[in-house]
Scaffold this motif. Structure first.
Motif, PDB file in Angstrom:
ATOM      1  N   SER A 190      -7.317   0.039   0.432  1.00 50.12           N
ATOM      2  CA  SER A 190      -6.673   1.035  -0.421  1.00 50.12           C
ATOM      3  C   SER A 190      -6.079   0.395  -1.668  1.00 50.12           C
ATOM      4  O   SER A 190      -6.188   0.934  -2.781  1.00 50.12           O
ATOM      5  CB  SER A 190      -5.580   1.779   0.356  1.00 50.12           C
ATOM      6  N   VAL A 191      -5.448  -0.759  -1.505  1.00 50.07           N
ATOM      7  CA  VAL A 191      -4.873  -1.453  -2.664  1.00 50.07           C
ATOM      8  C   VAL A 191      -5.980  -1.950  -3.581  1.00 50.07           C
ATOM      9  O   VAL A 191      -5.886  -1.857  -4.809  1.00 50.07           O
ATOM     10  CB  VAL A 191      -3.984  -2.624  -2.195  1.00 50.07           C
ATOM     11  N   THR A 208      -5.515  -4.885   1.038  1.00 51.06           N
ATOM     12  CA  THR A 208      -6.102  -3.853   1.895  1.00 51.06           C
ATOM     13  C   THR A 208      -7.127  -3.068   1.067  1.00 51.06           C
ATOM     14  O   THR A 208      -7.082  -3.078  -0.172  1.00 51.06           O
ATOM     15  CB  THR A 208      -5.031  -2.886   2.414  1.00 51.06           C
ATOM     16  N   GLN A 261       0.833  -1.210   0.000  1.00 50.71           N
ATOM     17  CA  GLN A 261       0.000   0.000   0.000  1.00 50.71           C
ATOM     18  C   GLN A 261       0.866   1.258   0.000  1.00 50.71           C
ATOM     19  O   GLN A 261       0.524   2.254  -0.636  1.00 50.71           O
ATOM     20  CB  GLN A 261      -0.905  -0.016   1.233  1.00 50.71           C
TER      21      GLN A 261
END
Length: 406
Positions: free
Chosen positions: A51-52, A49, A28
């Motif tokens: 965000s990823v 995650t 990330q």
């Protein structure tokens, strides 16, 4: 390998295959820079995650939702190995070695063939810091060196002269309320690079002492009821120096467009064909009350605040302020340039319905070493200003927020 320092190099990854194994916190942090480099990124991981995952959903990376398999690094130019499986990390590292793929390992830097430097950016310059000795790797020290260099470039304390031809022009810089630490990072950098600085009295004067000896400083101070440099002369000075091919900074107090004459200067420069950059500044209308412990808004006390120029009295035909309407508002009233007119202003507000007991605070020389706060009410403020000898520059705050405090 530990006996030799790493060889620093910048990789041009645009359009080239980069494989990232693992989609946790390490990936990330690293993926945004790889995306910015234009790499063709293939992420291999059974989960990621949020965000990823968002990067994959946006099409910035290709996500293969499974664990690492032998052959995943084929045709890659660069690999980041960051899974939580030591066996997979070792197998992938061995594959990278066979295929001569430069490989970063988050779990064991000594087994990697590449290290990720601590990087930072400032105006087209990338600062990358690497530890030279693998046996003494100290990521915190490396990051601290990076931060110090980038901070110096951004705030102008570390000045690297430009050897390329610069485009002449003017930067209209808001210097903030007076404390030199409250100028923006960009404003301080432009000030450090200037050939000429045309400065107001209310700008952060301490910054002028930091300028190199070759910088010409022109005093454009507009001292109330005293000597001043006419606006037309300021405009002409900006144009004249810019036409000489110089980098000019017009250093103003607060924000250039909050009761300053910044737009007049921008218009004059535009008419003369001079490029101008506007750098906003922290306005004294909110920063000075804050420095004195006064929030211009506070939950349950004020849902709005109004900033007013008090340089002309309410009964002056030049006034553009609707004082009767302001008297009916329940929020905070912030008055700039109104010290000598505060008596008339208070009378007008009370005459149109404001309570004489409404709290008032006057903050003189806000955010500087000479700052002082004087409290009163609308009924007493005129006499208090005389008795306490309050002088401009001072920010006047009217409303119940004046009494809010820790």
């Amino acid at each position: 390998m530990a006996e030799h320092p790493a060889y620093p190099v910048g990789l041009r990854l645009t359009g080239r295959r980069v494989v990232v194994l693992g989609a946790g916190q390490v990936a990330q942090r690293r993926l945004p820079a790889l995306i910015a480099a234009g790499a063709d990124i293939v992420l291999v991981s059974p989960e990621a995650t949020p965000s990823v995952e968002a990067m994959a959903d946006a099409g910035e990376i290709t996500w293969v939702r499974r664990r690492y398999e032998d052959g995943d690094l084929a045709e890659a130019w660069y690999a980041l190995i960051a899974t939580s499986d030591p066996g997979a990390n070792s197998a992938a590292s061995a594959e990278a070695e066979r295929h001569r793929v430069w490989c970063v390992r988050s779990d064991d830097a000594d087994l990697a063939t590449a290290w990720t430097p601590a990087t930072g950016h400032s105006e087209g310059v990338t600062v990358a810091v690497l530890t030279t000795d693998a046996r003494g790797r100290d990521p915190r020290h490396t990051a601290a060196v990076r931060d110090a260099v980038v901070a110096g470039l951004r705030d102008g304390t570390l000045v690297a002269p430009h050897h390329r031809t610069r485009t002449a022009g003017v930067a209209l810089v808001g210097g903030g309320p007076g404390d030199p630490d409250l100028i923006t990072v960009r404003g301080r950098r432009l000030l450090a690079e200037a050939d000429v600085v045309i400065a107001d009295r209310l700008g952060p004067r301490d910054l002028l002492a930091e300028l190199p000896p070759h910088v010409e400083v022109i005093d454009a101070a507009k001292i109330p009821y005293g000597r001043y440099m006419a606006q037309e002369a300021i405009n002409n000075a900006l144009i004249e120096h810019a036409r000489q091919g110089k980098s000019v900074v017009r250093l103003k107090g607060g924000d250039p467009f909050v009761f300053g004459r910044g737009m007049e200067e921008v218009q004059a420069l535009a008419e003369a064909g001079i490029p101008c950059t506007v750098v906003p500044g922290i306005s004294s209308s909110i920063s000075v009350p804050g420095a004195a412990g006064i929030p211009v808004t506070h939950r349950g006390v004020a849902h709005e605040f109004t900033v007013v120029s008090g340089h002309v009295a309410p009964d002056d035909e030049r006034s553009l302020v609707d004082w009767p309407s302001l008297a009916k508002l329940t929020g905070t009233l912030v008055i700039l340039m109104g010290v000598d007119k505060i008596g008339k202003i208070a009378e007008t507000l009370v005459a149109h319905g404001k309570s004489p007991k409404t709290p008032v605070a006057l903050v003189q020389e806000g955010t500087t070493a000479a700052q002082r706060r004087v409290d009163a009410t609308l009924a007493t403020v005129a006499e208090t200003v005389r008795a306490e000898d309050v002088k401009p520059p001072a920010v006047i705050v009217i409303g119940d927020v004046v009494t809010v405090g820790p």
